[in-house]
Design a protein around this motif. Structure first.
Motif, short mmCIF file in Angstrom:
data_model
loop_
_atom_site.label_atom_id
_atom_site.label_comp_id
_atom_site.label_asym_id
_atom_site.label_seq_id
_atom_site.Cartn_x
_atom_site.Cartn_y
_atom_site.Cartn_z
N GLN A 1 -60.91 -40.24 72.94
CA GLN A 1 -61.85 -39.48 72.12
C GLN A 1 -62.78 -38.64 72.98
N GLU B 1 -60.90 -35.68 74.17
CA GLU B 1 -60.71 -34.75 73.04
C GLU B 1 -61.99 -33.98 72.76
N THR B 2 -63.14 -34.62 72.80
CA THR B 2 -64.40 -33.91 72.55
C THR B 2 -64.69 -32.93 73.69
N ARG C 1 -62.38 -31.33 75.40
CA ARG C 1 -61.50 -30.18 75.13
C ARG C 1 -62.07 -29.32 74.01
N LEU C 2 -62.58 -29.99 72.97
CA LEU C 2 -63.17 -29.26 71.85
C LEU C 2 -64.38 -28.46 72.31
N MET C 3 -65.23 -29.07 73.14
CA MET C 3 -66.41 -28.35 73.64
C MET C 3 -66.00 -27.14 74.48
N ASP D 1 -63.26 -25.45 74.19
CA ASP D 1 -62.73 -24.47 73.24
C ASP D 1 -63.88 -23.76 72.50
N LEU D 2 -64.88 -24.53 72.08
CA LEU D 2 -66.03 -23.94 71.37
C LEU D 2 -66.81 -23.00 72.29
N LYS E 1 -64.87 -19.78 72.54
CA LYS E 1 -65.04 -18.99 71.32
C LYS E 1 -66.43 -18.37 71.26
N ARG F 1 -72.16 -26.32 65.86
CA ARG F 1 -71.01 -27.22 65.99
C ARG F 1 -70.89 -27.71 67.43
N THR G 1 -71.03 -31.52 68.68
CA THR G 1 -69.94 -32.07 69.49
C THR G 1 -70.48 -32.67 70.78
N GLN H 1 -70.09 -36.43 71.91
CA GLN H 1 -69.52 -36.76 73.21
C GLN H 1 -70.42 -37.72 73.97
#
Length: 190
Positions: free
Chosen positions: A37, A40-41, A43-45, A47-48, A51, A112, A116, A120
């Motif tokens: 997890q 994954e967070t 990677r999400l951060m 990605d965010l 963006k 967001r 995140t 995390q």
């Protein structure tokens, strides 16, 4: 399908029972899940953030376009070209709406990202707690195993010493008995 469901429930129940009986394994599974997890967070951060950077660039480009069209509008008005100024104003208004939408998207993206990051941090804190619990459980298990070894080793050596079927024990008993006989003969012979 009912047989498969029953079998699946049976396996889940056995797994739950096994994990309850082996809490260190349950902690290991939880630690691994938290590690996944956390990755994954992250990677999400990432990605965010990517963006967010793209949106910032798009907003900057849109702002430059708005500025360019604003200059054109002023130029057209000054030149008396209302046939160009009015459509340019409509185009500028569309660019403003687009810029506002992108700004709103960026604000939502920042929120967001903030959520995140908080998630995390919570996952990381929980993972550290689980790692501490796991270390303690492993230490307790090692101590228990060591104690079991010591007790079993002591019991084994005790039973080994008193085991009359042991060939080494029999040899020593015979030798000691012969020595005692020799000593008694010498005493009697004197």
């Amino acid at each position: 399908m009912g047989l498969f469901d029953d079998f699946s429930q049976f396996l889940e129940a056995r797994l739950d029972e096994f994990l309850r009986n082996n809490p260190h394994l349950e902690l290991q599974a939880l630690e691994e899940k938290l590690r996944d997890q956390e990755q994954e967070t992250r990677r999400l951060m990432a990605d965010l953030r990517l963006k967010e950077k793209q949106l910032q660039e798009e907003i900057l480009i849109t702002a430059q376009e708005i500025q360019r069209w604003h200059i054109r509008i002023e130029k057209a008005k000054a030149g008396g070209r209302m046939d160009l100024a009015e459509p340019a104003q409509a185009h500028e208004a569309a660019l403003l709406r687009e810029g506002n939408q992108k700004w709103g998207q960026m604000e939502m993206l920042k929120e967001r990202l903030k959520q995140t990051e908080t998630l995390q941090q919570k996952i990381q804190t929980r993972r550290q707690e689980v790692q501490t619990e796991l270390t303690q459980a492993q230490a307790a298990r090692a101590a228990q195993t060591e104690q079991r070894w010591a007790v079993n080793g002591w019991n084994q050596s005790t039973s080994y010493i008193h085991n009359s079927a042991d060939p080494l024990e029999q040899q020593f008993s015979r030798w000691e008995a012969q020595e005692e006989l020799e000593q008694m003969r010498r005493k009697m012979g004197k």
